[in-house]
Design a protein around this motif. Sequence first.
Motif, PDB file in Angstrom:
ATOM      1  N   ALA A 197       0.839  -1.207   0.000  1.00  0.00           N
ATOM      2  CA  ALA A 197       0.000   0.000   0.000  1.00  0.00           C
ATOM      3  C   ALA A 197       0.871   1.254   0.000  1.00  0.00           C
ATOM      4  O   ALA A 197       0.568   2.243  -0.690  1.00  0.00           O
ATOM      5  N   LYS A 198       1.959   1.220   0.767  1.00  0.00           N
ATOM      6  CA  LYS A 198       2.872   2.361   0.809  1.00  0.00           C
ATOM      7  C   LYS A 198       3.490   2.612  -0.556  1.00  0.00           C
ATOM      8  O   LYS A 198       3.584   3.765  -1.020  1.00  0.00           O
ATOM      9  N   SER A 199       3.903   1.548  -1.239  1.00  0.00           N
ATOM     10  CA  SER A 199       4.537   1.719  -2.551  1.00  0.00           C
ATOM     11  C   SER A 199       3.545   2.261  -3.577  1.00  0.00           C
ATOM     12  O   SER A 199       3.922   3.053  -4.438  1.00  0.00           O
ATOM     13  N   ILE A 200       2.284   1.846  -3.471  1.00  0.00           N
ATOM     14  CA  ILE A 200       1.257   2.365  -4.374  1.00  0.00           C
ATOM     15  C   ILE A 200       1.089   3.872  -4.165  1.00  0.00           C
ATOM     16  O   ILE A 200       0.989   4.646  -5.123  1.00  0.00           O
ATOM     17  N   ASP A 201       1.072   4.292  -2.910  1.00  0.00           N
ATOM     18  CA  ASP A 201       0.971   5.732  -2.612  1.00  0.00           C
ATOM     19  C   ASP A 201       2.165   6.491  -3.195  1.00  0.00           C
ATOM     20  O   ASP A 201       2.015   7.594  -3.736  1.00  0.00           O
ATOM     21  N   VAL A 202       3.351   5.893  -3.092  1.00  0.00           N
ATOM     22  CA  VAL A 202       4.556   6.519  -3.636  1.00  0.00           C
ATOM     23  C   VAL A 202       4.464   6.641  -5.154  1.00  0.00           C
ATOM     24  O   VAL A 202       4.763   7.692  -5.733  1.00  0.00           O
ATOM     25  N   CYS A 203       4.021   5.564  -5.809  1.00  0.00           N
ATOM     26  CA  CYS A 203       3.891   5.584  -7.276  1.00  0.00           C
ATOM     27  C   CYS A 203       2.905   6.654  -7.730  1.00  0.00           C
ATOM     28  O   CYS A 203       3.150   7.367  -8.713  1.00  0.00           O
ATOM     29  N   LYS A 204       1.797   6.783  -7.019  1.00  0.00           N
ATOM     30  CA  LYS A 204       0.801   7.797  -7.382  1.00  0.00           C
ATOM     31  C   LYS A 204       1.352   9.198  -7.155  1.00  0.00           C
ATOM     32  O   LYS A 204       1.093  10.109  -7.950  1.00  0.00           O
ATOM     33  N   SER A 205       2.108   9.368  -6.088  1.00  0.00           N
ATOM     34  CA  SER A 205       2.719  10.670  -5.821  1.00  0.00           C
ATOM     35  C   SER A 205       3.727  11.028  -6.912  1.00  0.00           C
ATOM     36  O   SER A 205       3.775  12.180  -7.376  1.00  0.00           O
ATOM     37  N   ILE A 206       4.513  10.053  -7.347  1.00  0.00           N
ATOM     38  CA  ILE A 206       5.480  10.274  -8.423  1.00  0.00           C
ATOM     39  C   ILE A 206       4.760  10.648  -9.710  1.00  0.00           C
ATOM     40  O   ILE A 206       5.151  11.592 -10.415  1.00  0.00           O
ATOM     41  N   ALA A 207       3.688   9.914 -10.023  1.00  0.00           N
ATOM     42  CA  ALA A 207       2.921  10.205 -11.238  1.00  0.00           C
ATOM     43  C   ALA A 207       2.354  11.612 -11.204  1.00  0.00           C
ATOM     44  O   ALA A 207       2.411  12.352 -12.201  1.00  0.00           O
ATOM     45  N   HIS A 208       1.820  12.005 -10.069  1.00  0.00           N
ATOM     46  CA  HIS A 208       1.233  13.343  -9.920  1.00  0.00           C
ATOM     47  C   HIS A 208       2.288  14.422 -10.129  1.00  0.00           C
ATOM     48  O   HIS A 208       2.067  15.417 -10.828  1.00  0.00           O
ATOM     49  N   GLU A 209       3.460  14.221  -9.523  1.00  0.00           N
ATOM     50  CA  GLU A 209       4.524  15.227  -9.628  1.00  0.00           C
ATOM     51  C   GLU A 209       5.063  15.310 -11.057  1.00  0.00           C
ATOM     52  O   GLU A 209       5.355  16.400 -11.566  1.00  0.00           O
ATOM     53  N   LEU A 210       5.185  14.161 -11.720  1.00  0.00           N
ATOM     54  CA  LEU A 210       5.648  14.165 -13.111  1.00  0.00           C
ATOM     55  C   LEU A 210       4.627  14.826 -14.032  1.00  0.00           C
ATOM     56  O   LEU A 210       4.994  15.564 -14.950  1.00  0.00           O
ATOM     57  N   LEU A 211       3.346  14.573 -13.796  1.00  0.00           N
ATOM     58  CA  LEU A 211       2.301  15.217 -14.592  1.00  0.00           C
ATOM     59  C   LEU A 211       2.333  16.727 -14.411  1.00  0.00           C
ATOM     60  O   LEU A 211       2.220  17.484 -15.378  1.00  0.00           O
TER      61      LEU A 211
END
Length: 314
Positions: free
Chosen positions: A251-265
């Motif tokens: 669950a933590k890694s999923i949150d990290v991936c979504k945060s990375i995607a948001h920042e890259l977008l």
Amino acid sequence: MLEDKIKNRTSGILLYGLTPPKLHADTSKIRAIASKQMERINGLEIDGMVLYDIQDESSRNDAPRPFPFMETLSPEVYSANYLKDLNLPKIIYKSVGKYSKEQLQDWINQNSKDIDFSVFVGTPSNKQKSSLSLNEAYAINLKANSSMTLGGVTIPERHYKKNDEHKRLFSKIDKGCHFFISQCVYNINNSKNFLSDYYYNSINNNRELLPIIFTLTPCGSIKTMEFMEWLGIDIPKWLKNDLKHSEDILAKSIDVCKSIAHELLDFCTGKNIPIGFNVESVSIRKAEIDASIELLKDIKAMMNKYETSAAPLR
């Protein structure tokens, strides 16, 4: 359509990545795996899928491989023989170092009518013997006047070490690449530093920006994290600590991936850099595969909130 998004250099490309089954698995088992994968993917709002050509990367890393290497079916064979009922564009990775010039020429001639998209990949390191360089493979493809839309690999970690990843991309563009798929991203600074140089170099040299598709991968265990690091994925120390001590590492890694995607977008949208995402699972554990599907759906919803088309710079 994937072809239109690549041709028009638009943002919003969403892919799902798969590794073909083991080479020597029973045909019945391969069919069962393919059936499960098609059932999982059917109905997803994606532009296409990535089929990897797995190499033994032990020449690049002296540390023991966390999971044993096992040769897999070639992606074009898996696509043609087992995934033909999946009505999605397929991006076929091809490890070119194992071919001679004549063999790659024959492969292109035999497959270009059936393969719409391909990504050529070189050897994992210069320590590994290679019959053909990546540049030679690009030249063969150009000379063949292939109808395949060719993509390339980009590695933000390499930019951190050599500070020239943006130059590599423009060189690959000159050799026939139309889009790029990154190695899995867990270090956002590496990616943004690379993107910044890619963007400003394009302005300074009046070059078009082609789509960058960033790969996101859930991490559901310490063993998976060790394997990801062995593959060369840079996970910052603070993040490794957070993942290791998390009550639910997946669950933590999923949150990290979504945060990375948001920042890259955010970063790419502000600069009109065409961006997309490729979601995969490096693990065969059901929990991590299921998590990758949920991550893909979340990324799709996130991208829908942004402009789905980035205007060309010029």
